[in-house]
Design an enzyme around this catalytic site. Sequence first.
Site, PDB file in Angstrom:
ATOM      1  N   CYS A 102     -10.026  12.901   4.470  1.00  0.00           N
ATOM      2  CA  CYS A 102     -11.232  13.651   4.755  1.00  0.00           C
ATOM      3  C   CYS A 102     -11.202  14.078   6.223  1.00  0.00           C
ATOM      4  CB  CYS A 102     -12.517  12.891   4.505  1.00  0.00           C
ATOM      5  SG  CYS A 102     -12.759  12.405   2.799  1.00  0.00           S
ATOM      6  N   ARG A 117      -5.837  16.628   5.777  1.00  0.00           N
ATOM      7  CA  ARG A 117      -6.497  15.324   5.658  1.00  0.00           C
ATOM      8  C   ARG A 117      -7.149  15.132   4.281  1.00  0.00           C
ATOM      9  NH1 ARG A 117      -7.212  12.839  10.604  1.00  0.00           N
ATOM     10  NH2 ARG A 117      -8.743  11.462   9.664  1.00  0.00           N
ATOM     11  N   TRP A 120     -11.056  14.255   0.506  1.00  0.00           N
ATOM     12  CA  TRP A 120     -10.074  13.549  -0.332  1.00  0.00           C
ATOM     13  C   TRP A 120     -10.891  12.523  -1.088  1.00  0.00           C
ATOM     14  CZ3 TRP A 120      -8.230   8.641  -1.322  1.00  0.00           C
ATOM     15  CH2 TRP A 120      -6.992   8.550  -1.968  1.00  0.00           C
ATOM     16  N   ASN A 150     -16.399  10.537   6.682  1.00  0.00           N
ATOM     17  CA  ASN A 150     -15.027  10.132   6.396  1.00  0.00           C
ATOM     18  C   ASN A 150     -15.018   8.616   6.402  1.00  0.00           C
ATOM     19  OD1 ASN A 150     -12.265   9.786   6.218  1.00  0.00           O
ATOM     20  ND2 ASN A 150     -11.922  10.171   8.415  1.00  0.00           N
ATOM     21  N   GLY A 151     -14.566   7.997   5.309  1.00  0.00           N
ATOM     22  CA  GLY A 151     -14.548   6.537   5.234  1.00  0.00           C
ATOM     23  C   GLY A 151     -15.110   6.084   3.902  1.00  0.00           C
ATOM     24  N   GLU A 188      13.490   6.410   1.910  1.00  0.00           N
ATOM     25  CA  GLU A 188      12.771   7.563   2.455  1.00  0.00           C
ATOM     26  C   GLU A 188      13.127   8.843   1.695  1.00  0.00           C
ATOM     27  OE1 GLU A 188      10.309   7.884   4.135  1.00  0.00           O
ATOM     28  OE2 GLU A 188      10.306   9.864   5.042  1.00  0.00           O
ATOM     29  N   LYS A 211      10.387  11.150  -0.208  1.00  0.00           N
ATOM     30  CA  LYS A 211      10.207  12.578   0.116  1.00  0.00           C
ATOM     31  C   LYS A 211      10.230  13.403  -1.165  1.00  0.00           C
ATOM     32  CE  LYS A 211       8.889  12.806   3.278  1.00  0.00           C
ATOM     33  NZ  LYS A 211       8.612  11.611   4.022  1.00  0.00           N
ATOM     34  N   GLU A 265       7.073  12.737  -3.432  1.00  0.00           N
ATOM     35  CA  GLU A 265       5.746  13.162  -2.994  1.00  0.00           C
ATOM     36  C   GLU A 265       5.563  14.673  -2.976  1.00  0.00           C
ATOM     37  OE1 GLU A 265       6.244  12.128   1.780  1.00  0.00           O
ATOM     38  OE2 GLU A 265       4.282  11.897   0.883  1.00  0.00           O
ATOM     39  N   HIS A 287      22.505  -5.009 -12.251  1.00  0.00           N
ATOM     40  CA  HIS A 287      21.635  -6.105 -12.684  1.00  0.00           C
ATOM     41  C   HIS A 287      20.461  -5.573 -13.509  1.00  0.00           C
ATOM     42  CE1 HIS A 287      23.931  -8.948 -10.367  1.00  0.00           C
ATOM     43  NE2 HIS A 287      23.924  -8.083  -9.367  1.00  0.00           N
ATOM     44  N   LYS A 294      -2.873  13.281   4.601  1.00  0.00           N
ATOM     45  CA  LYS A 294      -1.985  12.906   5.694  1.00  0.00           C
ATOM     46  C   LYS A 294      -2.342  11.557   6.301  1.00  0.00           C
ATOM     47  CE  LYS A 294       1.161  13.969   8.841  1.00  0.00           C
ATOM     48  NZ  LYS A 294       2.543  13.795   8.362  1.00  0.00           N
TER      49      LYS A 294
HETATM   50  O1  M6R Z   1       0.192   7.660   9.712  1.00  0.00           O
HETATM   51  P1  M6R Z   1       1.044   6.593   9.154  1.00  0.00           P
HETATM   52  O2  M6R Z   1       2.446   6.608   9.655  1.00  0.00           O
HETATM   53  O3  M6R Z   1       0.429   5.215   9.309  1.00  0.00           O
HETATM   54  O4  M6R Z   1       1.091   6.879   7.598  1.00  0.00           O
HETATM   55  C1  M6R Z   1       1.734   6.021   6.706  1.00  0.00           C
HETATM   56  C2  M6R Z   1       1.976   6.699   5.364  1.00  0.00           C
HETATM   57  O5  M6R Z   1       0.756   7.061   4.792  1.00  0.00           O
HETATM   58  C3  M6R Z   1       2.860   7.930   5.491  1.00  0.00           C
HETATM   59  O6  M6R Z   1       4.081   7.635   6.080  1.00  0.00           O
HETATM   60  C4  M6R Z   1       3.107   8.542   4.104  1.00  0.00           C
HETATM   61  O7  M6R Z   1       3.886   7.683   3.346  1.00  0.00           O
HETATM   62  C5  M6R Z   1       3.769   9.923   4.241  1.00  0.00           C
HETATM   63  N1  M6R Z   1       3.057  10.883   3.475  1.00  0.00           N
HETATM   64  C6  M6R Z   1       5.147   9.974   3.754  1.00  0.00           C
HETATM   65  O8  M6R Z   1       5.693  11.253   3.875  1.00  0.00           O
END
Ligand code: M6R
Length: 612
Positions: free
Chosen positions: A2, A27, A76, A102-103, A484, A488, A491, A507, A607
Amino acid sequence: MCGIIGFVGKEPAAPILLDGLARMEYRGYDSAGVAVRSETAGLQIRKTKGRLQVLSDLIHGGADLDGSLGIGHTRWATHGEPNDINAHPHVSENGRIALVHNGIIENYMELKEHLMRQGVHFTSDTDTEVVAQLLEFHYNECHNMLEAVGRCLRRIEGSYAFGIICADYPNALIAARKDSPLIIGYGKNGNFIASDVTAIIKYTRDVAYMDDGEIAVLTADSVDVFDDEMSPVEKAHSTIDWDVSAAEKGGYAHFMAKEIMEQPEAIRKTVSPRIRDGRVVLDDLHLPEEYVRGLSRIFVIACGSSYHVGVVSKYIWEKLLRRPVEVVLASEFRYSDPLVDERTLVIVISQSGETLDTMAAMREAKRRGGRTLAIVNVVGSSIAREADDVLYTWAGPEIAVATTKAYSTQLVLMDLVGLYLAEKLGTVAEDEYEAILSEMQLLPDKMQRFLDHTEDIQYFASRYFNHGSVFFIGRNLDYAMGLEGSLKLKEISYIHSEAYASGELKHGTISLIESGTLVVALGTYAPLFDKAMSNVVEVKARGAEVLALTTEDFREKMEKTADATIAVPVTHPLLQPSLGVVPLQLFAYYVALQRGCDIDKPRNLAKSVTVE
Ligand code: M6R
């Protein structure tokens, strides 16, 4: 998670609110809304499900709403599905108080039931509406908006950043914060509140960070801040030193593409100032020598990609420091009764510096006596301000939800801190120290060389974008990097993928490999290249289609077995993930592009994850 913005000044508020929301849409983007107060029409509320553009079209870019006091929100969803009614702003029953939030209000059910018993009618399913109604309830009691906000805050539990306007206060914007970010911007033609500086940098660089428990009252030419006992607070101002263009696409189709391409420069900015006369110099780190020598254990806590940086760093730090390093997901750490004491160093990694789980885990570590060092990108963020020490990654603003340049800069900064501590502990040989450091300085050029020719990755993406399921396999640092690469891909392209330690395949998971299954085999870690090759042979024998990633010196060998091969320049083996992750980011990007996905704003994501 948000985005909120507020403006009070001498210009029309609505276009400013829309512009700010557009810069914060990363956000949250399931619905959006604004409330603008006008002389003639009073409080005007416009909100709608969908992207910000839908709202902007609805109010003709803001031209429909007259008035220079307003608040805006991009959502969000947490409580209540994304629809027009649940979108913010929420308005009290008499229509005179509007707020954006926001929260999460944790005791909202209890408050809602209480208010309903008093005859209050609710229209939405959100936790936020409860606060709008509660504000009206207290305002009716005391007839003073600031007092009503204070009374209300004392009753709510949870996290919040609020922007509030009231029809009876035509010149005032009220803001409050606890555990959700909120900044104040001091402008020439008015003052602002926002979740993130990107929303207001076009108008002002002069900001102050609100602290937990603070309430601010803004007018066109004044800002007054109070603590939770309503005593005035003198806020320190900060100047934002990056340019508005850093948060714009600059000719790229997506922020993600731009941010991938910015990585060499981001790494240079993060590393160069911290190397002097061939040594790592960390001016902002204040760990006493005896503390470092007496360290018993090290935790790395983080979420998502930042956690993956921790997994890579564990391999590197344990080699360099000969000390146990435990990497724990922040959401698990906080409830795990962790073994932290005064001799424990807790590294907290976060791009945004606002991730709620990470912040809560950090507070838990501090409560138990641990010393915290935060690796953060956003200057002045909550985690940065609360940690005992903070080292910033100088990646600049990262807008795409899928992190790329923040990941890369976190990784090199962790390498630097590892080397620094290893030198203090005397656990790294001088020639190894020098070799790593000199290779680190060559990383930006090597990465640039790779980024100059990405055609083969585009081609492989067009070949493989239709696969429904992908396995990333690798050992040691390649496994950590695969985590990672896999995240990527999932997501942004919505393809199901898993990262596996190659040795674990047989295994259980190898049963899933059948004719045509796409396996991304990672073989960049030179000491284990032969083992990586054996795993490629193994999955090929079961019919897998193998896209391999290796280094330039192993390309020829790999090409003999894999169906497709990508090779990155060679660097020191411990730094190889810094180069290896780039093709994985690009592969995910091009696959998502082929699939027509909304790359910068993937579904269901945001984000900055400021809820638990
Ligand atoms: O702002 P942060 O690094 O604490 O965020 C952590 C995760 O939410 C963030 O890395 C998320 O996994 C990304 N969208 C990955 O691309």
